[in-house]
Scaffold this motif. Structure first.
Motif, PDB file in Angstrom:
ATOM      1  N   ALA A  26      43.611  46.963  33.137  1.00  0.00           N
ATOM      2  CA  ALA A  26      44.447  45.804  32.785  1.00  0.00           C
ATOM      3  C   ALA A  26      44.021  44.535  33.512  1.00  0.00           C
ATOM      4  O   ALA A  26      44.608  43.484  33.309  1.00  0.00           O
ATOM      5  CB  ALA A  26      45.910  46.125  33.082  1.00  0.00           C
ATOM      6  N   GLY A  27      43.045  44.627  34.378  1.00  0.00           N
ATOM      7  CA  GLY A  27      42.599  43.440  35.107  1.00  0.00           C
ATOM      8  C   GLY A  27      42.733  43.628  36.607  1.00  0.00           C
ATOM      9  O   GLY A  27      43.061  44.714  37.089  1.00  0.00           O
ATOM     10  N   TRP A  28      42.489  42.542  37.325  1.00  0.00           N
ATOM     11  CA  TRP A  28      42.572  42.600  38.776  1.00  0.00           C
ATOM     12  C   TRP A  28      44.017  42.639  39.246  1.00  0.00           C
ATOM     13  O   TRP A  28      44.903  42.037  38.640  1.00  0.00           O
ATOM     14  CB  TRP A  28      41.896  41.376  39.392  1.00  0.00           C
ATOM     15  CG  TRP A  28      40.407  41.439  39.351  1.00  0.00           C
ATOM     16  CD1 TRP A  28      39.594  40.908  38.395  1.00  0.00           C
ATOM     17  CD2 TRP A  28      39.559  42.084  40.305  1.00  0.00           C
ATOM     18  NE1 TRP A  28      38.281  41.189  38.696  1.00  0.00           N
ATOM     19  CE2 TRP A  28      38.227  41.896  39.864  1.00  0.00           C
ATOM     20  CE3 TRP A  28      39.796  42.804  41.488  1.00  0.00           C
ATOM     21  CZ2 TRP A  28      37.141  42.404  40.570  1.00  0.00           C
ATOM     22  CZ3 TRP A  28      38.713  43.297  42.189  1.00  0.00           C
ATOM     23  CH2 TRP A  28      37.395  43.099  41.724  1.00  0.00           C
ATOM     24  N   LYS A  42      44.051  36.996  39.131  1.00  0.00           N
ATOM     25  CA  LYS A  42      43.189  36.411  38.122  1.00  0.00           C
ATOM     26  C   LYS A  42      41.873  36.036  38.785  1.00  0.00           C
ATOM     27  O   LYS A  42      41.870  35.472  39.880  1.00  0.00           O
ATOM     28  CB  LYS A  42      43.888  35.164  37.572  1.00  0.00           C
ATOM     29  CG  LYS A  42      43.376  34.681  36.254  1.00  0.00           C
ATOM     30  CD  LYS A  42      44.317  33.625  35.685  1.00  0.00           C
ATOM     31  CE  LYS A  42      44.298  32.352  36.519  1.00  0.00           C
ATOM     32  NZ  LYS A  42      45.028  31.230  35.937  1.00  0.00           N
ATOM     33  N   ASP A  43      40.788  36.346  38.116  1.00  0.00           N
ATOM     34  CA  ASP A  43      39.466  35.996  38.635  1.00  0.00           C
ATOM     35  C   ASP A  43      39.096  34.606  38.128  1.00  0.00           C
ATOM     36  O   ASP A  43      38.930  34.385  36.939  1.00  0.00           O
ATOM     37  CB  ASP A  43      38.449  37.047  38.146  1.00  0.00           C
ATOM     38  CG  ASP A  43      37.046  36.733  38.639  1.00  0.00           C
ATOM     39  OD1 ASP A  43      36.882  35.816  39.463  1.00  0.00           O
ATOM     40  OD2 ASP A  43      36.114  37.418  38.186  1.00  0.00           O
ATOM     41  N   ILE A  44      38.981  33.644  39.048  1.00  0.00           N
ATOM     42  CA  ILE A  44      38.606  32.288  38.636  1.00  0.00           C
ATOM     43  C   ILE A  44      37.169  31.962  39.039  1.00  0.00           C
ATOM     44  O   ILE A  44      36.753  30.806  39.024  1.00  0.00           O
ATOM     45  CB  ILE A  44      39.572  31.221  39.208  1.00  0.00           C
ATOM     46  CG1 ILE A  44      39.617  31.289  40.747  1.00  0.00           C
ATOM     47  CG2 ILE A  44      40.981  31.385  38.633  1.00  0.00           C
ATOM     48  CD1 ILE A  44      40.219  30.049  41.379  1.00  0.00           C
ATOM     49  N   GLY A  45      36.447  32.983  39.448  1.00  0.00           N
ATOM     50  CA  GLY A  45      35.043  32.768  39.821  1.00  0.00           C
ATOM     51  C   GLY A  45      34.164  32.498  38.599  1.00  0.00           C
ATOM     52  O   GLY A  45      34.587  32.655  37.459  1.00  0.00           O
ATOM     53  N   VAL A  51      33.303  37.140  42.533  1.00  0.00           N
ATOM     54  CA  VAL A  51      34.692  37.204  42.089  1.00  0.00           C
ATOM     55  C   VAL A  51      35.578  36.384  43.028  1.00  0.00           C
ATOM     56  O   VAL A  51      35.483  36.505  44.245  1.00  0.00           O
ATOM     57  CB  VAL A  51      35.159  38.680  42.083  1.00  0.00           C
ATOM     58  CG1 VAL A  51      36.652  38.781  41.859  1.00  0.00           C
ATOM     59  CG2 VAL A  51      34.390  39.457  41.031  1.00  0.00           C
ATOM     60  N   GLU A  52      36.396  35.516  42.441  1.00  0.00           N
ATOM     61  CA  GLU A  52      37.330  34.761  43.258  1.00  0.00           C
ATOM     62  C   GLU A  52      38.735  34.970  42.699  1.00  0.00           C
ATOM     63  O   GLU A  52      39.047  34.563  41.579  1.00  0.00           O
ATOM     64  CB  GLU A  52      36.974  33.272  43.241  1.00  0.00           C
ATOM     65  CG  GLU A  52      37.776  32.491  44.257  1.00  0.00           C
ATOM     66  CD  GLU A  52      37.408  31.015  44.263  1.00  0.00           C
ATOM     67  OE1 GLU A  52      36.382  30.653  43.654  1.00  0.00           O
ATOM     68  OE2 GLU A  52      38.162  30.254  44.869  1.00  0.00           O
TER      69      GLU A  52
END
Ligand SMILES: [Zn+2]
Length: 127
Positions: A26-28, A42-45, A51-52
């Protein structure tokens, strides 16, 4: 920026080093070490880059909303609402705001629904 547990009963403020972020189907997310609640991340990298992770917008400080219907003498129901705003510390709520009578309805479910919709507007506006 620390992470804040989204569970309103917990709201632990967690340094990034305290939580282990994991990638699920389902995601991080991370699991709160205090209450075990799942908190989405949420990954904003950069795509393909490193990965951020950040907590999504919606997980601002949580609020506790209590919408109730109070029976009136004439058989109708008054919509009542209490909203507690969380502070950025574990176990504390800022002052509670409350409204005794937001409207009068023939049906308790309508009264509660009305109180909840007022709460949604209110939290939207002040967010
Ligand atoms: Zn927690």
């Amino acid at each position: 920026m620390p992470f804040i547990c989204e569970n309103v009963e917990c709201r632990a403020v967690l340094a990034r080093g305290q939580v282990r972020s994991i990638h699920e189907d389902a995601g991080w997310c991370f699991y709160c070490p205090d209450c075990k609640a799942r908190n989405a991340l949420k990954d904003i990298g950069e795509p393909g880059g490193h990965v951020e992770l950040v907590q999504p917008e919606r997980s601002g400080l949580p609020h506790k909303v209590i919408a109730t219907a109070r029976p009136l003498e004439d058989g109708k129901y008054a919509a009542q609402l209490r909203v507690q705003r969380a502070l950025g510390m574990k176990g504390t709520y800022a002052v509670e705001e409350h409204w005794e009578q937001l409207g009068v309805f023939p049906d308790p479910n309508q009264a509660v629904a009305h109180a909840k919709s007022i709460a949604a507007d209110l939290l939207d506006r002040k967010a």
